[in-house]
Design a protein around this motif. Structure first.
Motif, PDB file in Angstrom:
ATOM      1  N   VAL A 117      90.861  -4.506  87.547  1.00  0.00           N
ATOM      2  CA  VAL A 117      89.484  -4.046  87.765  1.00  0.00           C
ATOM      3  C   VAL A 117      89.141  -4.313  89.219  1.00  0.00           C
ATOM      4  O   VAL A 117      89.291  -5.441  89.699  1.00  0.00           O
ATOM      5  CB  VAL A 117      88.487  -4.784  86.846  1.00  0.00           C
ATOM      6  N   THR A 118      88.697  -3.300  89.941  1.00  0.00           N
ATOM      7  CA  THR A 118      88.346  -3.450  91.350  1.00  0.00           C
ATOM      8  C   THR A 118      86.837  -3.569  91.503  1.00  0.00           C
ATOM      9  O   THR A 118      86.085  -2.766  90.950  1.00  0.00           O
ATOM     10  CB  THR A 118      88.870  -2.265  92.186  1.00  0.00           C
ATOM     11  N   LEU A 119      86.420  -4.593  92.243  1.00  0.00           N
ATOM     12  CA  LEU A 119      85.001  -4.852  92.480  1.00  0.00           C
ATOM     13  C   LEU A 119      84.741  -4.990  93.968  1.00  0.00           C
ATOM     14  O   LEU A 119      85.666  -5.177  94.763  1.00  0.00           O
ATOM     15  CB  LEU A 119      84.567  -6.143  91.772  1.00  0.00           C
ATOM     16  N   GLY A 120      83.454  -4.963  94.338  1.00  0.00           N
ATOM     17  CA  GLY A 120      83.071  -5.181  95.727  1.00  0.00           C
ATOM     18  C   GLY A 120      83.357  -3.977  96.609  1.00  0.00           C
ATOM     19  O   GLY A 120      83.728  -2.899  96.153  1.00  0.00           O
ATOM     20  N   THR A 159      81.074  -5.007 102.583  1.00  0.00           N
ATOM     21  CA  THR A 159      80.544  -6.352 102.371  1.00  0.00           C
ATOM     22  C   THR A 159      81.663  -7.402 102.347  1.00  0.00           C
ATOM     23  O   THR A 159      81.436  -8.549 101.954  1.00  0.00           O
ATOM     24  CB  THR A 159      79.743  -6.414 101.049  1.00  0.00           C
ATOM     25  N   ALA A 160      82.848  -7.009 102.774  1.00  0.00           N
ATOM     26  CA  ALA A 160      84.001  -7.916 102.927  1.00  0.00           C
ATOM     27  C   ALA A 160      84.374  -8.631 101.641  1.00  0.00           C
ATOM     28  O   ALA A 160      84.884  -9.746 101.664  1.00  0.00           O
ATOM     29  CB  ALA A 160      83.738  -8.948 104.039  1.00  0.00           C
ATOM     30  N   ASN A 161      84.126  -7.968 100.484  1.00  0.00           N
ATOM     31  CA  ASN A 161      84.456  -8.613  99.217  1.00  0.00           C
ATOM     32  C   ASN A 161      85.146  -7.655  98.247  1.00  0.00           C
ATOM     33  O   ASN A 161      85.028  -7.791  97.028  1.00  0.00           O
ATOM     34  CB  ASN A 161      83.215  -9.227  98.570  1.00  0.00           C
ATOM     35  N   GLN A 162      85.894  -6.683  98.763  1.00  0.00           N
ATOM     36  CA  GLN A 162      86.640  -5.790  97.891  1.00  0.00           C
ATOM     37  C   GLN A 162      87.841  -6.545  97.321  1.00  0.00           C
ATOM     38  O   GLN A 162      88.627  -7.136  98.057  1.00  0.00           O
ATOM     39  CB  GLN A 162      87.110  -4.550  98.650  1.00  0.00           C
ATOM     40  N   ARG A 163      87.970  -6.547  95.993  1.00  0.00           N
ATOM     41  CA  ARG A 163      88.985  -7.363  95.355  1.00  0.00           C
ATOM     42  C   ARG A 163      89.405  -6.733  94.038  1.00  0.00           C
ATOM     43  O   ARG A 163      88.634  -6.003  93.410  1.00  0.00           O
ATOM     44  CB  ARG A 163      88.449  -8.782  95.117  1.00  0.00           C
ATOM     45  N   THR A 164      90.623  -7.040  93.609  1.00  0.00           N
ATOM     46  CA  THR A 164      91.123  -6.572  92.328  1.00  0.00           C
ATOM     47  C   THR A 164      91.321  -7.764  91.410  1.00  0.00           C
ATOM     48  O   THR A 164      91.951  -8.757  91.792  1.00  0.00           O
ATOM     49  CB  THR A 164      92.442  -5.801  92.484  1.00  0.00           C
ATOM     50  N   LEU A 219      93.459 -13.698  87.539  1.00  0.00           N
ATOM     51  CA  LEU A 219      93.822 -13.780  88.955  1.00  0.00           C
ATOM     52  C   LEU A 219      93.064 -12.719  89.734  1.00  0.00           C
ATOM     53  O   LEU A 219      92.842 -11.612  89.241  1.00  0.00           O
ATOM     54  CB  LEU A 219      95.335 -13.584  89.075  1.00  0.00           C
ATOM     55  N   THR A 220      92.656 -13.062  90.955  1.00  0.00           N
ATOM     56  CA  THR A 220      91.944 -12.123  91.819  1.00  0.00           C
ATOM     57  C   THR A 220      92.635 -12.040  93.180  1.00  0.00           C
ATOM     58  O   THR A 220      92.926 -13.068  93.783  1.00  0.00           O
ATOM     59  CB  THR A 220      90.476 -12.550  92.017  1.00  0.00           C
TER      60      THR A 220
END
Length: 276
Positions: A148-151, A155-160, A179-180
């Motif tokens: 799941v991809t968020l951010g 905003t320097a917070n793109q993460r899976t 895990l992220t």
């Protein structure tokens, strides 16, 4: 096995940097050829690290548990942050590549950790919570986990996020684990921040480039504290505390929870404008 006792927000607010690090930061979890275990009185979670080299390492049963074997009244999550290895549970071997996960249910008597290559060892991260019911031992590779991809990069917070042990994945009694991974150019995790007063959380930071650090934020939203965290170090996050971080470079982290429920979305938001 080291013990960490539960501490409340009032006590934490008066702590020095050294005291914060002593009570919430786990610095030496991954020692070649050894197993390290930490018992925390936040929901009685055990956090550990295993780095098998030339010889396999068996999961011990510390005297603190007052049990016949480690998993007599517990369950275990294992996530490999190193090279390929195997975890053998009561005679059945499970291969774990990098960032693969294994759940071991209550009543398993023998758990043995090994690396495929002693010169490039596996680094198994362990989370264990009390269990009142037995669930089957199960493996889930990172390729099998649903990402799941968020951010956003802006905003320097793109993460899976990879969820392994949770309601819709590997079934457990109360343990939740995943895990992220931060995307290139992103450094913030779990921002906007939140608390979940119904369960504690542990964070393991890894894949940090040499010489880099993560600034981990903790404490109540209106009175935050910080800890500088290095490669392979973990944070104990009480139920009343936010848990967010910003790195001086990219990194990956493992999150795990135990407590009142297993609902991933059970969060009490802490808006950025409310943080102090």
């Amino acid at each position: 096995m080291r013990q960490y006792y539960a501490i409340g927000p009032r006590e934490t607010a008066a702590m020095s940097t050294a005291e914060l690090r002593e009570n919430f930061l786990l610095e030496n979890l991954f020692v070649p050829g050894e197993i390290q275990l930490v018992y925390t009185h936040y929901d009685r979670m055990i956090v550990g690290g295993v780095v098998p080299t030339a010889e396999p390492i068996a999961l011990p049963c510390p005297e603190n548990l007052k049990a016949e074997f480690f998993l007599q009244r517990r369950e275990l999550g294992v996530l490999n942050t190193g090279a390929a290895g195997t975890v053998t549970v009561d005679g059945t071997a499970y291969e774990l590549g990098r960032q693969d996960c294994l759940y071991v249910g209550k009543d398993a008597r023998e758990v043995i950790f090994a690396s495929q290559d002693a010169s490039q060892p596996a680094k198994f991260y362990l989370l264990s919570t009390p269990a009142h019911a037995a669930y089957p031992t199960a493996r889930l590779t990172q390729a099998e986990a649903t990402p799941v991809t968020l951010g956003a990069l802006e905003t320097a917070n793109q993460r899976t996020i990879y969820k392994y042990i949770y309601n819709e994945g590997i079934q457990s009694c109360q343990l939740v684990m995943g895990l992220t991974q931060l995307h290139p150019g992103s450094v913030w995790n779990t921002m906007p921040a939140h608390t979940h007063d119904r369960r504690m959380e542990a964070y393991l930071y890894f894949d940090l480039p040499e010489g880099q650090r993560v600034l981990h934020l903790m404490g109540q939203p209106q009175e935050t504290r910080h800890l500088w965290v290095g490669e392979g170090q973990a944070i104990l996050s009480p139920p009343w505390s936010i848990h967010s971080g910003c790195g001086t470079a990219g990194y990956t982290f493992i999150w795990g929870m135990g407590g009142e429920n297993q609902e991933y979305t059970d969060m009490d938001p802490a808006p950025i404008t409310d943080l102090r």
